[in-house]
Scaffold this motif. Structure first.
Motif, PDB file in Angstrom:
ATOM      1  N   MET A   1      58.497   3.893  52.161  1.00 30.61           N
ATOM      2  CA  MET A   1      59.401   3.595  51.052  1.00 30.61           C
ATOM      3  C   MET A   1      59.888   4.896  50.436  1.00 30.61           C
ATOM      4  SD  MET A   1      58.514   1.541  47.544  1.00 30.61           S
ATOM      5  CE  MET A   1      59.679   1.453  46.206  1.00 30.61           C
ATOM      6  N   THR A   2      61.166   4.989  50.143  1.00 24.63           N
ATOM      7  CA  THR A   2      61.714   6.141  49.446  1.00 24.63           C
ATOM      8  C   THR A   2      62.486   5.647  48.241  1.00 24.63           C
ATOM      9  OG1 THR A   2      63.733   6.121  50.748  1.00 24.63           O
ATOM     10  CG2 THR A   2      61.919   7.467  51.572  1.00 24.63           C
ATOM     11  N   GLN A  15      61.557  11.595  48.915  1.00 24.21           N
ATOM     12  CA  GLN A  15      60.206  11.342  48.422  1.00 24.21           C
ATOM     13  C   GLN A  15      59.482  10.470  49.439  1.00 24.21           C
ATOM     14  OE1 GLN A  15      59.270   8.507  45.164  1.00 24.21           O
ATOM     15  NE2 GLN A  15      58.578  10.312  44.026  1.00 24.21           N
ATOM     16  N   VAL A  16      58.400  10.978  49.985  1.00 27.00           N
ATOM     17  CA  VAL A  16      57.585  10.225  50.932  1.00 27.00           C
ATOM     18  C   VAL A  16      56.479   9.555  50.133  1.00 27.00           C
ATOM     19  CG1 VAL A  16      56.209  10.305  53.038  1.00 27.00           C
ATOM     20  CG2 VAL A  16      58.101  11.919  52.729  1.00 27.00           C
ATOM     21  N   ARG A  17      56.515   8.236  50.086  1.00 27.05           N
ATOM     22  CA  ARG A  17      55.596   7.498  49.230  1.00 27.05           C
ATOM     23  C   ARG A  17      54.450   6.904  50.037  1.00 27.05           C
ATOM     24  NH1 ARG A  17      56.735   6.776  44.268  1.00 27.05           N
ATOM     25  NH2 ARG A  17      55.406   4.935  44.104  1.00 27.05           N
ATOM     26  N   ALA A  18      53.279   6.937  49.435  1.00 26.31           N
ATOM     27  CA  ALA A  18      52.090   6.310  49.990  1.00 26.31           C
ATOM     28  C   ALA A  18      51.303   5.736  48.821  1.00 26.31           C
ATOM     29  CB  ALA A  18      51.252   7.337  50.749  1.00 26.31           C
ATOM     30  N   PRO A  19      50.352   4.849  49.073  1.00 25.61           N
ATOM     31  CA  PRO A  19      49.548   4.337  47.961  1.00 25.61           C
ATOM     32  C   PRO A  19      48.891   5.473  47.187  1.00 25.61           C
ATOM     33  CG  PRO A  19      49.167   3.032  49.928  1.00 25.61           C
ATOM     34  CD  PRO A  19      50.010   4.206  50.350  1.00 25.61           C
ATOM     35  N   ALA A  20      49.207   5.569  45.910  1.00 25.51           N
ATOM     36  CA  ALA A  20      48.572   6.489  44.958  1.00 25.51           C
ATOM     37  C   ALA A  20      49.050   7.932  45.037  1.00 25.51           C
ATOM     38  CB  ALA A  20      47.050   6.464  45.084  1.00 25.51           C
ATOM     39  N   ILE A  21      49.773   8.338  46.086  1.00 25.60           N
ATOM     40  CA  ILE A  21      50.218   9.734  46.150  1.00 25.60           C
ATOM     41  C   ILE A  21      51.529   9.835  46.918  1.00 25.60           C
ATOM     42  CG2 ILE A  21      48.849  10.218  48.229  1.00 25.60           C
ATOM     43  CD1 ILE A  21      48.506  13.095  47.063  1.00 25.60           C
ATOM     44  N   ASN A  22      52.376  10.756  46.470  1.00 29.32           N
ATOM     45  CA  ASN A  22      53.650  11.027  47.130  1.00 29.32           C
ATOM     46  C   ASN A  22      53.714  12.508  47.487  1.00 29.32           C
ATOM     47  OD1 ASN A  22      54.376   8.394  46.028  1.00 29.32           O
ATOM     48  ND2 ASN A  22      54.770   9.490  44.120  1.00 29.32           N
ATOM     49  N   PHE A  23      54.611  12.831  48.399  1.00 27.34           N
ATOM     50  CA  PHE A  23      54.974  14.229  48.595  1.00 27.34           C
ATOM     51  C   PHE A  23      56.464  14.283  48.892  1.00 27.34           C
ATOM     52  CE2 PHE A  23      53.471  12.676  52.658  1.00 27.34           C
ATOM     53  CZ  PHE A  23      54.197  13.321  53.647  1.00 27.34           C
TER      54      PHE A  23
END
Length: 240
Positions: A1-2, A15-23
């Motif tokens: 998801m971005t 924005q690279v989204r993951a559960p609880a943290i992005n980079f």
């Protein structure tokens, strides 16, 4: 998801989204640069995000680290090796890149988690190509200034883009559900320094801020929340 950034940043930030943290991935002409490298599954999420944006045709030239916590550096060496990218990281967190943690007080919980997590998750130690100090400039994305914002770790850094008036704030704060908050105590190795770091970050000329732990709101909304957090901390300090 971005998520969609400000209109002026369309096509330059992913924005690279993951559960609880992005980079974050920054596009600079036909080259890409990462702000941190994600946690579990980060490489797979990166590849998918690049493909969706059709950025997978561009080379990744560099990985820029905000601090040495495992959820930010787990994939640094893997990505750097795969793409032939250089690594730039805060000098004062060098111990963590070598696979060591020595956090005091409540942050010993984070130390234990990292000690057990590194071998289980396959962390690979790395030596940055460039160690960064406060005020150092990176010649990418029209210039990124390394800003020492200690507290979460001793070497924790944000990266300020003066041409865009945007701050990548790492884990200086978290931003969810309409409010900015400080990270949980167990993850802050020098918590006494955080109020001064918040004040220092807010002194920059900003239009937006992008933390690593946040919901998919635009940078201006995260800045609004961050300023409210700064006001709360200032009021608390004045009453002490």
């Amino acid at each position: 998801m971005t998520n969609a950034m400000n209109p002026t940043e369309e096509g330059t930030i992913l924005q690279v989204r993951a559960p609880a943290i992005n980079f974050y991935v920054l596009r600079d002409r036909e080259e890409l640069y990462l702000i941190d490298a994600g946690f579990i599954g980060g490489l797979r999420l990166l590849q998918r995000a690049l493909a969706r944006r059709s950025w997978n045709r561009f080379p990744i030239r560099g990985v820029i680290v905000t601090h040495g916590h495992l959820d930010h550096i787990l994939n640094v060496k893997t990505i750097a090796r795969r793409y032939g990218a250089w690594i730039a990281a805060p000098r004062l967190d060098a111990e963590q890149y070598a696979g060591k943690s020595n956090y005091p007080g409540k942050a010993r919980v984070a130390q234990w988690l990292e000690t057990f997590g590194r071998p289980i998750l396959g962390f690979q130690r790395f030596t940055p190509d460039r160690l960064l100090d406060d005020g150092d400039m990176l010649d990418v994305w029209q210039g990124l200034k390394a800003v020492h914002l200690p507290g979460h770790t001793g070497g924790h850094m944000g990266y300020y883009a003066p041409e865009r008036r945007l701050l990548f704030s790492g884990d200086l704060f978290v931003s969810y559900r309409g409010a900015a908050r400080l990270p949980p105590d167990i993850f802050n190795s020098e918590p006494q320094q955080i109020p001064a770091s918040v004040h220092a970050a807010l002194a920059y000329d900003l239009e937006g801020v992008l933390p690593n732990h946040c919901d998919p709101s635009p940078p201006a909304e995260h800045l609004r929340r961050f300023r409210a957090l700064g006001s709360r901390l200032a009021a608390r300090n004045s009453s002490d």
